[in-house]
Design an enzyme around this catalytic site. Structure first.
Site, PDB file in Angstrom:
ATOM      1  N   VAL A  22      13.719   6.170 -10.111  1.00  0.00           N
ATOM      2  CA  VAL A  22      12.362   5.645  -9.944  1.00  0.00           C
ATOM      3  C   VAL A  22      11.498   6.722  -9.280  1.00  0.00           C
ATOM      4  O   VAL A  22      12.005   7.545  -8.514  1.00  0.00           O
ATOM      5  CB  VAL A  22      12.445   4.323  -9.132  1.00  0.00           C
ATOM      6  CG1 VAL A  22      13.231   4.478  -7.862  1.00  0.00           C
ATOM      7  CG2 VAL A  22      11.112   3.693  -8.841  1.00  0.00           C
ATOM      8  N   LYS A  71       8.187   6.070  -7.773  1.00  0.00           N
ATOM      9  CA  LYS A  71       7.394   5.582  -6.632  1.00  0.00           C
ATOM     10  C   LYS A  71       7.811   4.149  -6.333  1.00  0.00           C
ATOM     11  O   LYS A  71       8.008   3.354  -7.267  1.00  0.00           O
ATOM     12  CB  LYS A  71       5.894   5.617  -6.971  1.00  0.00           C
ATOM     13  CG  LYS A  71       5.013   4.956  -5.913  1.00  0.00           C
ATOM     14  CD  LYS A  71       3.519   5.043  -6.191  1.00  0.00           C
ATOM     15  CE  LYS A  71       2.741   4.247  -5.136  1.00  0.00           C
ATOM     16  NZ  LYS A  71       1.295   4.340  -5.274  1.00  0.00           N
ATOM     17  N   GLU A  81      -9.185  -3.531  -2.081  1.00  0.00           N
ATOM     18  CA  GLU A  81      -8.877  -3.058  -3.441  1.00  0.00           C
ATOM     19  C   GLU A  81      -9.250  -4.078  -4.527  1.00  0.00           C
ATOM     20  O   GLU A  81      -8.764  -5.216  -4.523  1.00  0.00           O
ATOM     21  CB  GLU A  81      -7.382  -2.731  -3.526  1.00  0.00           C
ATOM     22  CG  GLU A  81      -6.979  -2.113  -4.838  1.00  0.00           C
ATOM     23  CD  GLU A  81      -5.635  -1.405  -4.766  1.00  0.00           C
ATOM     24  OE1 GLU A  81      -5.024  -1.320  -3.682  1.00  0.00           O
ATOM     25  OE2 GLU A  81      -5.199  -0.923  -5.827  1.00  0.00           O
ATOM     26  N   SER A 101      -3.054   7.057   1.572  1.00  0.00           N
ATOM     27  CA  SER A 101      -3.738   6.531   2.767  1.00  0.00           C
ATOM     28  C   SER A 101      -3.438   7.378   3.992  1.00  0.00           C
ATOM     29  O   SER A 101      -2.379   8.014   4.066  1.00  0.00           O
ATOM     30  CB  SER A 101      -3.233   5.117   3.087  1.00  0.00           C
ATOM     31  OG  SER A 101      -3.211   4.316   1.941  1.00  0.00           O
ATOM     32  N   GLU A 158       0.780  10.205  -5.690  1.00  0.00           N
ATOM     33  CA  GLU A 158       0.908   8.755  -5.546  1.00  0.00           C
ATOM     34  C   GLU A 158      -0.263   8.052  -6.252  1.00  0.00           C
ATOM     35  O   GLU A 158      -0.090   7.043  -6.926  1.00  0.00           O
ATOM     36  CB  GLU A 158       0.846   8.477  -4.040  1.00  0.00           C
ATOM     37  CG  GLU A 158       1.609   7.296  -3.567  1.00  0.00           C
ATOM     38  CD  GLU A 158       1.444   7.153  -2.044  1.00  0.00           C
ATOM     39  OE1 GLU A 158       1.694   8.127  -1.297  1.00  0.00           O
ATOM     40  OE2 GLU A 158       1.058   6.058  -1.619  1.00  0.00           O
ATOM     41  N   ALA A 206       0.170   0.661  -7.327  1.00  0.00           N
ATOM     42  CA  ALA A 206      -0.377   0.658  -5.960  1.00  0.00           C
ATOM     43  C   ALA A 206       0.378  -0.320  -5.074  1.00  0.00           C
ATOM     44  O   ALA A 206       0.458  -0.133  -3.857  1.00  0.00           O
ATOM     45  CB  ALA A 206      -1.861   0.288  -5.976  1.00  0.00           C
ATOM     46  N   ARG A 251      -3.653  -6.668   2.885  1.00  0.00           N
ATOM     47  CA  ARG A 251      -4.315  -6.879   4.199  1.00  0.00           C
ATOM     48  C   ARG A 251      -4.522  -8.385   4.384  1.00  0.00           C
ATOM     49  O   ARG A 251      -5.660  -8.852   4.586  1.00  0.00           O
ATOM     50  CB  ARG A 251      -5.657  -6.125   4.312  1.00  0.00           C
ATOM     51  CG  ARG A 251      -5.676  -4.726   3.759  1.00  0.00           C
ATOM     52  CD  ARG A 251      -4.743  -3.751   4.457  1.00  0.00           C
ATOM     53  NE  ARG A 251      -4.234  -2.768   3.513  1.00  0.00           N
ATOM     54  CZ  ARG A 251      -4.850  -1.654   3.127  1.00  0.00           C
ATOM     55  NH1 ARG A 251      -5.995  -1.338   3.676  1.00  0.00           N
ATOM     56  NH2 ARG A 251      -4.305  -0.854   2.237  1.00  0.00           N
ATOM     57  N   GLY A 277       2.308  -3.007   3.145  1.00  0.00           N
ATOM     58  CA  GLY A 277       3.227  -2.126   2.423  1.00  0.00           C
ATOM     59  C   GLY A 277       2.662  -0.722   2.324  1.00  0.00           C
ATOM     60  O   GLY A 277       1.479  -0.491   2.576  1.00  0.00           O
ATOM     61  N   GLU A 309       1.755   3.872   9.028  1.00  0.00           N
ATOM     62  CA  GLU A 309       0.746   3.442   8.036  1.00  0.00           C
ATOM     63  C   GLU A 309       0.773   1.923   7.834  1.00  0.00           C
ATOM     64  O   GLU A 309      -0.276   1.272   7.810  1.00  0.00           O
ATOM     65  CB  GLU A 309       0.996   4.163   6.711  1.00  0.00           C
ATOM     66  CG  GLU A 309      -0.034   3.800   5.659  1.00  0.00           C
ATOM     67  CD  GLU A 309       0.160   4.593   4.369  1.00  0.00           C
ATOM     68  OE1 GLU A 309       0.380   5.822   4.427  1.00  0.00           O
ATOM     69  OE2 GLU A 309       0.100   3.959   3.298  1.00  0.00           O
ATOM     70  N   LYS A 324      -2.057  -0.889   8.642  1.00  0.00           N
ATOM     71  CA  LYS A 324      -2.524  -1.867   7.645  1.00  0.00           C
ATOM     72  C   LYS A 324      -2.481  -3.294   8.210  1.00  0.00           C
ATOM     73  O   LYS A 324      -3.336  -4.116   7.882  1.00  0.00           O
ATOM     74  CB  LYS A 324      -1.695  -1.754   6.366  1.00  0.00           C
ATOM     75  CG  LYS A 324      -2.087  -0.514   5.541  1.00  0.00           C
ATOM     76  CD  LYS A 324      -1.173  -0.285   4.377  1.00  0.00           C
ATOM     77  CE  LYS A 324      -1.702   0.866   3.514  1.00  0.00           C
ATOM     78  NZ  LYS A 324      -0.695   1.385   2.589  1.00  0.00           N
TER      79      LYS A 324
HETATM   80  C1  LIG Z   1       0.444  -2.177  -0.241  1.00  0.00           C
HETATM   81  C2  LIG Z   1      -0.676  -2.027   0.493  1.00  0.00           C
HETATM   82  O1  LIG Z   1      -1.664  -1.132   0.168  1.00  0.00           O
HETATM   83  C3  LIG Z   1      -1.613  -0.358  -1.024  1.00  0.00           C
HETATM   84  C4  LIG Z   1      -0.935   0.914  -0.788  1.00  0.00           C
HETATM   85  C5  LIG Z   1      -1.634   2.061  -0.475  1.00  0.00           C
HETATM   86  C6  LIG Z   1      -0.896   3.340  -0.124  1.00  0.00           C
HETATM   87  O2  LIG Z   1       0.328   3.320  -0.110  1.00  0.00           O
HETATM   88  O3  LIG Z   1      -1.532   4.359   0.131  1.00  0.00           O
HETATM   89  C7  LIG Z   1      -3.034   2.044  -0.449  1.00  0.00           C
HETATM   90  C8  LIG Z   1      -3.729   0.955  -0.818  1.00  0.00           C
HETATM   91  C9  LIG Z   1      -3.051  -0.168  -1.467  1.00  0.00           C
HETATM   92  O4  LIG Z   1      -3.035   0.013  -2.841  1.00  0.00           O
HETATM   93  C10 LIG Z   1      -0.945  -2.841   1.693  1.00  0.00           C
HETATM   94  O5  LIG Z   1      -2.029  -2.706   2.273  1.00  0.00           O
HETATM   95  O6  LIG Z   1      -0.076  -3.654   2.065  1.00  0.00           O
END
Ligand SMILES: C=C(O[C@@H]1C=C(C(=O)O)C=C[C@H]1O)C(=O)O
Length: 412
Positions: free
Chosen positions: A153, A155, A212, A230, A256, A319, A363, A377, A392, A396
């Site tokens: 895999v 990602k 998003e 992020s 990513e 994502a 979120r 995540g 990170e 979040k």
């Molecule tokens: C999965 C989440 O966010 C997602 C993951 C992101 C990333 O890994 O950079 C950024 C925005 C979202 O698409 C979350 O906020 O729980």
């Protein structure tokens, strides 16, 4: 709110002169509220639930929604709407219903959001726990990286939760107001899980402020805004700007992001006559993070394609799941010690002309009376660092914690 008037027994869409603030002020526990940078939508009551146990695939959803709209018309609604959520796991059914009444108006202005930000929110946890624990999450990241090393895999998006019990039933109204106020670019929602219950019943909702947009359909136009890649923001302005530049230049984050954009283009292409795709991502900010962001605009080939069909065709994007999709799904299933439910699914609405808006359900939190579960995540690719991913995901979680007035709760 005094100015909201219901148009008789059958209900349906009511064109309102009300301001977005009027709609927000009239929110009650079992209402659906969706506040985006484009519009404010409030849905009251439940004419009927989809009550389906069929999987949330584009084909089954399309059939379900046509059946819902036919029934709503038979019951006298002229322009019904369907509101609800798609689960992360599309072998599970969607949560969709036709409300008795719905109202829409423009987006809330920045000034009004500023006023709203003073809404006091009182959520007092009696206990809280991270699940998995921080070391468990880092171990999960290592496991995901190992699956990538073995070439299974490319990602994987790995999530964790924060569970809490509170001293009294969570009051959704001040909470949704604060989410709307402090996330001006966000898609803030409160979706009742039992919309047919009286408002005196305890809160049972899925609530959040996602940055998003999965898809918006307005006539023939389709807009998507995937985010991926992020970095946490910083209170010092020059450090904050430095981080935004670091993200824009980060090879890992661009890889990513590119995986998401390619998948979204693949999902949309069969439905669109052409797509406007920018050369590269830009950087956008939420209250807590910088994200790489790409807005793609398309023109529908067939005007009958609904916003829900488009959402289902792309969901779950890399994502929130990963790439390749099936292998990432399997890895998430094997590593994450909890069920995602509607987290990393989609929340939104679709009217009988097919217009609508669906946000990626991140979120966010499940609220059930005095129990709250927050989710977050992070996308992992080869080169991801377990500790940074822990930080990170902790950042979040802060979107919901900030709105609850619990910024000081330790997420590490
Ligand atoms: C999965 C989440 O966010 C997602 C993951 C992101 C990333 O890994 O950079 C950024 C925005 C979202 O698409 C979350 O906020 O729980």
């Amino acid at each position: 709110m005094s100015s909201i008037m219901f148009d008789g027994e059958s209900g349906g869409h009511t064109a309102v002169q009300d301001t977005p603030m009027d709609l927000i002020e009239s929110f009650q526990l079992n209402d659906f509220l969706f506040s985006s940078p484009h519009r404010t939508l409030l849905a009251k009551g439940c004419l009927f639930n989809a009550h389906s146990n069929r999987p949330a695939t584009p084909e089954t959803l399309d059939e379900q929604v046509s059946a819902l709209f036919s029934r709503a018309r038979r019951e006298g609604q002229t322009n019904p709407v369907v509101v609800g959520a798609l689960p992360f796991d599309t072998t599970q059914p969607a949560h969709l219903y036709v409300p008795k009444h719905w109202f829409e108006t423009s987006a809330l202005s920045l000034e009004a959001r500023h006023d709203l930000s003073r809404t006091p929110v009182r959520v007092t946890p009696t206990e809280h726990a991270l699940f998995p624990r921080p070391q468990g999450y880092r171990d999960g990241v290592e496991q995901a990286l190992e699956a990538m090393r073995q070439g299974r895999v490319e990602k994987i998006v790995l999530a964790r939760t924060l569970e809490m019990n509170t001293d009294q039933s969570v009051d959704l109204k001040p909470l949704i107001k604060r989410l709307i106020a402090i996330n001006p670019r966000g898609y803030s929602f409160s979706l009742p899980m039992t919309p047919e219950q009286p408002d005196s019943a305890p809160a049972h909702a899925f609530i959040g402020a996602s940055p998003e947009l999965l898809v918006r359909r307005e006539g023939n136009q389709v807009i998507v805004n995937p985010l991926a890649g992020s970095i946490p923001r910083h209170s010092d302005e020059s450090e904050d700007q430095r981080r935004a530049s670091e993200l824009a230049a980060s090879d890992k984050d661009r890889r990513e992001h590119a995986l998401v954009i390619d998948a979204v283009i693949d999902g949309l292409s069969p439905y669109c006559a052409h797509l406007d795709i920018p050369d590269g991502p830009s950087v956008i900010g939420t209250d807590t993070l910088w994200h790489l962001s790409t807005t793609i605009v398309g023109e529908l080939k067939d005007p009958d394609t609904t916003s829900l069909e488009l959402a289902a065709a792309m969901h779950p994007t890399p994502a929130v799941c990963g790439h390749a999709r099936q292998a990432a799904y399997q890895a998430i299933h094997d590593i994450e010690p909890f069920k995602r439910g509607y987290f990393a699914g989609a929340v939104g609405w679709c009217d009988s002309e097919g217009n609508g808006e669906w946000s990626v359900a991140i979120r966010c939190a499940d609220v059930h009376d005095t129990h709250v579960r927050l989710y977050a995540g992070a996308g992992l690719v080869p080169g991801s660092d377990p500790q940074k991913e822990l930080v990170e995901t902790g950042t979040k979680l802060k979107t919901m914690l900030n709105a609850m007035g619990l910024d000081a709760l330790n997420t590490l």
